[in-house]
Enzyme design. Structure first.
Site, PDB file in Angstrom:
ATOM      1  N   LYS A  92      -4.456   3.868  -6.783  1.00 17.92           N
ATOM      2  CA  LYS A  92      -4.299   5.092  -5.975  1.00 17.92           C
ATOM      3  C   LYS A  92      -5.161   6.220  -6.545  1.00 17.92           C
ATOM      4  O   LYS A  92      -5.781   6.983  -5.804  1.00 17.92           O
ATOM      5  CB  LYS A  92      -2.828   5.492  -5.933  1.00 17.92           C
ATOM      6  CG  LYS A  92      -1.975   4.476  -5.172  1.00 17.92           C
ATOM      7  CD  LYS A  92      -0.497   4.698  -5.430  1.00 17.92           C
ATOM      8  CE  LYS A  92       0.363   3.686  -4.694  1.00 17.92           C
ATOM      9  NZ  LYS A  92       1.763   3.712  -5.124  1.00 17.92           N
ATOM     10  N   LYS A 150      -3.461  -0.690  -1.062  1.00 20.34           N
ATOM     11  CA  LYS A 150      -4.325   0.005  -2.052  1.00 20.34           C
ATOM     12  C   LYS A 150      -5.080  -0.955  -2.949  1.00 20.34           C
ATOM     13  O   LYS A 150      -6.182  -0.649  -3.414  1.00 20.34           O
ATOM     14  CB  LYS A 150      -3.529   0.989  -2.902  1.00 20.34           C
ATOM     15  CG  LYS A 150      -2.254   0.436  -3.531  1.00 20.34           C
ATOM     16  CD  LYS A 150      -1.091   0.699  -2.636  1.00 20.34           C
ATOM     17  CE  LYS A 150       0.070  -0.187  -2.999  1.00 20.34           C
ATOM     18  NZ  LYS A 150       1.340   0.446  -2.784  1.00 20.34           N
ATOM     19  N   GLU A 210      -3.895   5.767   5.220  1.00 15.80           N
ATOM     20  CA  GLU A 210      -3.053   6.864   4.704  1.00 15.80           C
ATOM     21  C   GLU A 210      -1.893   6.343   3.855  1.00 15.80           C
ATOM     22  O   GLU A 210      -1.538   6.921   2.829  1.00 15.80           O
ATOM     23  CB  GLU A 210      -2.510   7.695   5.880  1.00 15.80           C
ATOM     24  CG  GLU A 210      -1.679   8.885   5.465  1.00 15.80           C
ATOM     25  CD  GLU A 210      -2.469   9.894   4.648  1.00 15.80           C
ATOM     26  OE1 GLU A 210      -3.353  10.544   5.194  1.00 15.80           O
ATOM     27  OE2 GLU A 210      -2.193  10.009   3.417  1.00 15.80           O
ATOM     28  N   VAL A 219       7.134  -3.096   4.717  1.00 17.68           N
ATOM     29  CA  VAL A 219       6.355  -2.107   5.470  1.00 17.68           C
ATOM     30  C   VAL A 219       6.204  -2.529   6.940  1.00 17.68           C
ATOM     31  O   VAL A 219       6.418  -1.716   7.856  1.00 17.68           O
ATOM     32  CB  VAL A 219       4.969  -1.875   4.815  1.00 17.68           C
ATOM     33  CG1 VAL A 219       4.168  -0.854   5.601  1.00 17.68           C
ATOM     34  CG2 VAL A 219       5.133  -1.410   3.370  1.00 17.68           C
ATOM     35  N   GLY A 269       2.728   6.631  -0.401  1.00 15.08           N
ATOM     36  CA  GLY A 269       3.690   6.364   0.671  1.00 15.08           C
ATOM     37  C   GLY A 269       3.629   7.356   1.813  1.00 15.08           C
ATOM     38  O   GLY A 269       2.630   7.460   2.511  1.00 15.08           O
ATOM     39  N   ARG A 280       3.717 -15.134   6.875  1.00 20.28           N
ATOM     40  CA  ARG A 280       3.509 -16.448   6.275  1.00 20.28           C
ATOM     41  C   ARG A 280       4.420 -17.498   6.895  1.00 20.28           C
ATOM     42  O   ARG A 280       3.998 -18.589   7.230  1.00 20.28           O
ATOM     43  CB  ARG A 280       3.792 -16.337   4.770  1.00 20.28           C
ATOM     44  CG  ARG A 280       2.737 -16.982   3.926  1.00 20.28           C
ATOM     45  CD  ARG A 280       2.902 -16.670   2.465  1.00 20.28           C
ATOM     46  NE  ARG A 280       3.847 -15.602   2.149  1.00 20.28           N
ATOM     47  CZ  ARG A 280       3.687 -14.746   1.157  1.00 20.28           C
ATOM     48  NH1 ARG A 280       2.625 -14.838   0.393  1.00 20.28           N
ATOM     49  NH2 ARG A 280       4.579 -13.831   0.908  1.00 20.28           N
ATOM     50  N   ASP A 326      -1.082  -0.238 -10.045  1.00 16.81           N
ATOM     51  CA  ASP A 326      -0.886   0.355  -8.714  1.00 16.81           C
ATOM     52  C   ASP A 326      -1.254   1.849  -8.746  1.00 16.81           C
ATOM     53  O   ASP A 326      -1.948   2.348  -7.854  1.00 16.81           O
ATOM     54  CB  ASP A 326       0.570   0.146  -8.271  1.00 16.81           C
ATOM     55  CG  ASP A 326       0.844   0.745  -6.923  1.00 16.81           C
ATOM     56  OD1 ASP A 326       0.482   0.132  -5.907  1.00 16.81           O
ATOM     57  OD2 ASP A 326       1.427   1.851  -6.865  1.00 16.81           O
ATOM     58  N   GLY A 375      13.065  -2.205  -2.065  1.00 19.52           N
ATOM     59  CA  GLY A 375      11.787  -2.363  -1.347  1.00 19.52           C
ATOM     60  C   GLY A 375      10.689  -1.448  -1.857  1.00 19.52           C
ATOM     61  O   GLY A 375       9.680  -1.250  -1.193  1.00 19.52           O
TER      62      GLY A 375
HETATM   63  P1  NAP Z   1       6.302  -7.576   1.376  1.00 19.75           P
HETATM   64  O1  NAP Z   1       7.659  -7.026   1.655  1.00 19.75           O
HETATM   65  O2  NAP Z   1       6.117  -8.553   0.296  1.00 19.75           O
HETATM   66  O3  NAP Z   1       5.755  -8.182   2.759  1.00 19.75           O
HETATM   67  C1  NAP Z   1       4.527  -8.845   2.872  1.00 19.75           C
HETATM   68  C2  NAP Z   1       4.446  -9.476   4.256  1.00 19.75           C
HETATM   69  O4  NAP Z   1       3.165 -10.066   4.422  1.00 19.75           O
HETATM   70  C3  NAP Z   1       5.471 -10.597   4.472  1.00 19.75           C
HETATM   71  O5  NAP Z   1       5.940 -10.558   5.797  1.00 19.75           O
HETATM   72  C4  NAP Z   1       4.655 -11.877   4.249  1.00 19.75           C
HETATM   73  O6  NAP Z   1       5.086 -12.978   5.028  1.00 19.75           O
HETATM   74  C5  NAP Z   1       3.292 -11.439   4.731  1.00 19.75           C
HETATM   75  N1  NAP Z   1       2.217 -12.160   4.052  1.00 19.75           N
HETATM   76  C6  NAP Z   1       1.877 -12.087   2.735  1.00 19.75           C
HETATM   77  N2  NAP Z   1       0.809 -12.898   2.489  1.00 19.75           N
HETATM   78  C7  NAP Z   1       0.501 -13.470   3.672  1.00 19.75           C
HETATM   79  C8  NAP Z   1      -0.497 -14.401   4.059  1.00 19.75           C
HETATM   80  N3  NAP Z   1      -1.358 -14.913   3.196  1.00 19.75           N
HETATM   81  N4  NAP Z   1      -0.532 -14.791   5.360  1.00 19.75           N
HETATM   82  C9  NAP Z   1       0.353 -14.294   6.246  1.00 19.75           C
HETATM   83  N5  NAP Z   1       1.304 -13.390   5.937  1.00 19.75           N
HETATM   84  C10 NAP Z   1       1.368 -12.995   4.661  1.00 19.75           C
HETATM   85  O7  NAP Z   1       5.274  -6.395   1.069  1.00 19.75           O
HETATM   86  P2  NAP Z   1       5.396  -4.853   1.494  1.00 19.75           P
HETATM   87  O8  NAP Z   1       6.190  -4.121   0.482  1.00 19.75           O
HETATM   88  O9  NAP Z   1       5.760  -4.738   2.913  1.00 19.75           O
HETATM   89  O10 NAP Z   1       3.880  -4.378   1.262  1.00 19.75           O
HETATM   90  C11 NAP Z   1       2.881  -4.616   2.222  1.00 19.75           C
HETATM   91  C12 NAP Z   1       1.655  -3.776   1.863  1.00 19.75           C
HETATM   92  O11 NAP Z   1       2.016  -2.407   1.888  1.00 19.75           O
HETATM   93  C13 NAP Z   1       1.084  -4.033   0.466  1.00 19.75           C
HETATM   94  O12 NAP Z   1      -0.306  -3.857   0.517  1.00 19.75           O
HETATM   95  C14 NAP Z   1       1.711  -2.921  -0.364  1.00 19.75           C
HETATM   96  O13 NAP Z   1       0.947  -2.594  -1.491  1.00 19.75           O
HETATM   97  C15 NAP Z   1       1.706  -1.809   0.632  1.00 19.75           C
HETATM   98  N6  NAP Z   1       2.662  -0.730   0.396  1.00 19.75           N
HETATM   99  C16 NAP Z   1       3.974  -1.031   0.152  1.00 19.75           C
HETATM  100  C17 NAP Z   1       4.879   0.017  -0.010  1.00 19.75           C
HETATM  101  C18 NAP Z   1       6.339  -0.245  -0.251  1.00 19.75           C
HETATM  102  O14 NAP Z   1       7.064   0.718  -0.514  1.00 19.75           O
HETATM  103  N7  NAP Z   1       6.817  -1.473  -0.185  1.00 19.75           N
HETATM  104  C19 NAP Z   1       4.438   1.337   0.056  1.00 19.75           C
HETATM  105  C20 NAP Z   1       3.086   1.607   0.293  1.00 19.75           C
HETATM  106  C21 NAP Z   1       2.213   0.561   0.463  1.00 19.75           C
HETATM  107  P3  NAP Z   1       6.546 -13.654   4.870  1.00 19.75           P
HETATM  108  O15 NAP Z   1       7.533 -12.573   5.210  1.00 19.75           O
HETATM  109  O16 NAP Z   1       6.556 -14.746   5.873  1.00 19.75           O
HETATM  110  O17 NAP Z   1       6.636 -14.099   3.450  1.00 19.75           O
HETATM  111  N1  HSE Z   2       5.004  -0.200  -5.292  1.00 19.56           N
HETATM  112  C1  HSE Z   2       4.533   1.071  -4.876  1.00 19.56           C
HETATM  113  C2  HSE Z   2       5.329   2.153  -5.580  1.00 19.56           C
HETATM  114  C3  HSE Z   2       4.686   1.193  -3.392  1.00 19.56           C
HETATM  115  O1  HSE Z   2       6.348   1.852  -6.190  1.00 19.56           O
HETATM  116  O2  HSE Z   2       4.929   3.304  -5.528  1.00 19.56           O
HETATM  117  C4  HSE Z   2       4.014   2.395  -2.834  1.00 19.56           C
HETATM  118  O3  HSE Z   2       2.641   2.336  -2.961  1.00 19.56           O
END
Ligand code: NAP
Ligand code: HSE
Length: 431
Positions: free
Chosen positions: A208, A108, A132, A16, A137, A47, A204, A190
């Protein structure tokens, strides 16, 4: 006089976070024209500083501790895109909001666990807490329920709220491939959470649904009231029976406000072909709502993935830049009502049952007798011969009954010696 840019600190550079940076760079001119201000990422944190990123962070400064963004002197808003209900995400949101600094998040899990507390902090500090992207999404469902439908009493929500599960169920049906194989594909694209158990075990979707119920019904966000079941036990056999009986299997979040209390549940359901939710496939999410004045409506769109989610995060940032604000939960936290959960004796519905039974005379009569004793009427039944000849699967669709009667009948059926495996039961949900 030129207006100062909105300076953003981004915590999280994963799926994201990278998507948000890419969108802000690619559509910079369009966004500036629309909100009258440039949106500029001035600080980033994640991280692992040494990790090769999929996105150019430009001249943004690297910050080792994401929580320090809460008090960083050069930023106006924090975008929390790390994830997790506790740890750095919670600390950052609490510290930033407490200091009167706006927070935009896609998290969420954080909102489901601490949304009321965080909204309370934001209210007291008179700052913005926007999320939002946290539900469905790229679909603008928070704004729709909280703002566009603000004049309505919303009484029902039916939603496909998890892109990963919808992708898995769709691909299992189309390609007849295993759950595990499709889950790997969803992760590679992703869609999935850092721990995909949150997706496939229904949590999850429950997060929501809890958030949506809170803003739609004006009730406190209480996750413990949501009965939650995932899709791990859905087999290719169930998918085959769904085809045969005229259904699609969907992981649905259902919330209904009734005179007998609030019903909130997440679980795999059989949705009749031809109903709008049955046609929502792959990573798409779909949410059907009923408002007393607006009537029934449905929103459909990409529920996960970098681009769709970035679209929602940046929409919140644009609102902030343009000084468009709303109370996080649509009303002051102190005015949210206590939800009264509906009991199983009031919850009604039709059900699908799959049993594995001994292949011998009288089996169907034994099962039918238990259903009869609980006033559960069969709508249809499918039985095919089994290759082994010893165990045979049976699928049954029932007419409407109460959940309480269904649960007691199923306990009796599961205890029959001719029933060889734990039964699989799913709601048949019209949407
Ligand atoms: P992700 O790909 O796993 O990325 C997480 C990021 O946060 C990484 O850059 C990680 O660092 C960093 N991070 C995690 N823990 C950390 C900590 N303790 N200190 C510093 N940095 C930290 O996750 P994502 O899919 O982007 O999701 C991010 C958020 O968006 C979540 O809340 C998820 O539920 C939400 N979301 C995701 C989607 C989706 O489709 N993926 C859709 C809607 C909402 P590193 O890269 O260095 O490991
Ligand atoms: N893991 C979640 C999904 C990301 O598959 O819908 C969006 O919230």
């Amino acid at each position: 006089m030129s207006v100062k840019p909105l300076r953003i600190g981004v915590a999280g550079l994963g799926t994201v976070g990278s998507g948000v940076l890419r969108l802000l760079a690619q559509n910079a001119n369009l966004i500036e024209t629309r909100c009258g201000r440039a949106l500029k990422v001035v600080a980033v944190s994640a991280r692992d500083k040494s990790k090769k990123r999929k996105v150019d962070t430009g001249d943004a400064v690297w910050v080792d501790d994401p929580v320090s963004l809460a008090g960083h002197p050069d930023i106006d808003v924090v975008a929390e895109l790390m994830g997790g209900a506790e740890g750095a995400a919670r600390k950052l949101a609490e510290a930033a909001l407490g200091a009167g600094r706006p927070v935009v998040t896609a998290n969420k899990a954080l909102i489901a666990a601490h949304g009321m507390a965080l909204a309370g902090i934001a209210e007291r500090a008179k700052t913005v807490f926007a999320y939002e992207a946290a539900v469905a999404g790229g679909i603008p469902i928070i704004k729709t329920v909280r703002e566009a439908l603000a004049a309505n009493r919303v009484t029902e929500i039916h939603g496909i709220l998890n892109g990963t599960c919808n992708y898995i169920l769709t691909q299992m049906r189309l390609r007849r491939v295993s759950f595990e194989q499709v889950l790997e594909e969803a992760q590679a694209r992703g869609y999935a959470e850092a721990d995909p158990a949150a997706d496939v075990d229904g949590h999850d979707s429950a997060h929501k649904l809890g958030i949506l119920s809170c803003i739609a019904f004006g009730t406190e966000l209480r996750m413990a009231h949501i009965v939650t079941e995932g899709i791990r036990h859905v087999t290719l056999a169930d998918i085959g029976y769904a085809d045969e009986l005229g259904y699609r299997i969907k992981l649905l979040g259902v919330a209904r406000m009734t005179g007998d209390g609030i019903e909130q549940r997440v679980g795999p359901c059989m949705v009749p072909l031809g109903k709008p939710l049955a046609g929502i496939e792959d990573v798409l999410n779909g949410i059907q709502l009923h408002g007393d004045y607006a009537g029934k409506m449905m929103l459909v769109g990409a529920g996960a993935g970098a681009e769709a989610t970035a679209s929602a995060v940046v929409a919140d940032l644009i609102d902030l830049a343009a000084a468009r604000t709303a109370l996080p939960l649509g009303r002051p936290v102190g005015t949210l009502e206590k939800p009264q959960p509906m009991g199983a004796e009031k919850s009604r519905g039709c059900f699908y049952i799959r049993l594995t039974v001994k292949d011998k005379p009288g089996v169907v009569a034994d099962i039918a007798a238990i259903l009869r004793d609980h006033a559960v009427s069969m709508e249809s039944m499918v039985q095919h011969g089994s290759p082994s000849g010893d165990a045979v699967p049976i699928a049954i669709a029932t007419h409407e009954t109460t959940l309480a009667e269904m649960q007691t009948a199923m306990a009796g059926i599961a205890a029959l010696p001719i029933v060889l495996e734990p039964p699989c039961v799913m709601r048949i949900e019209q949407g």
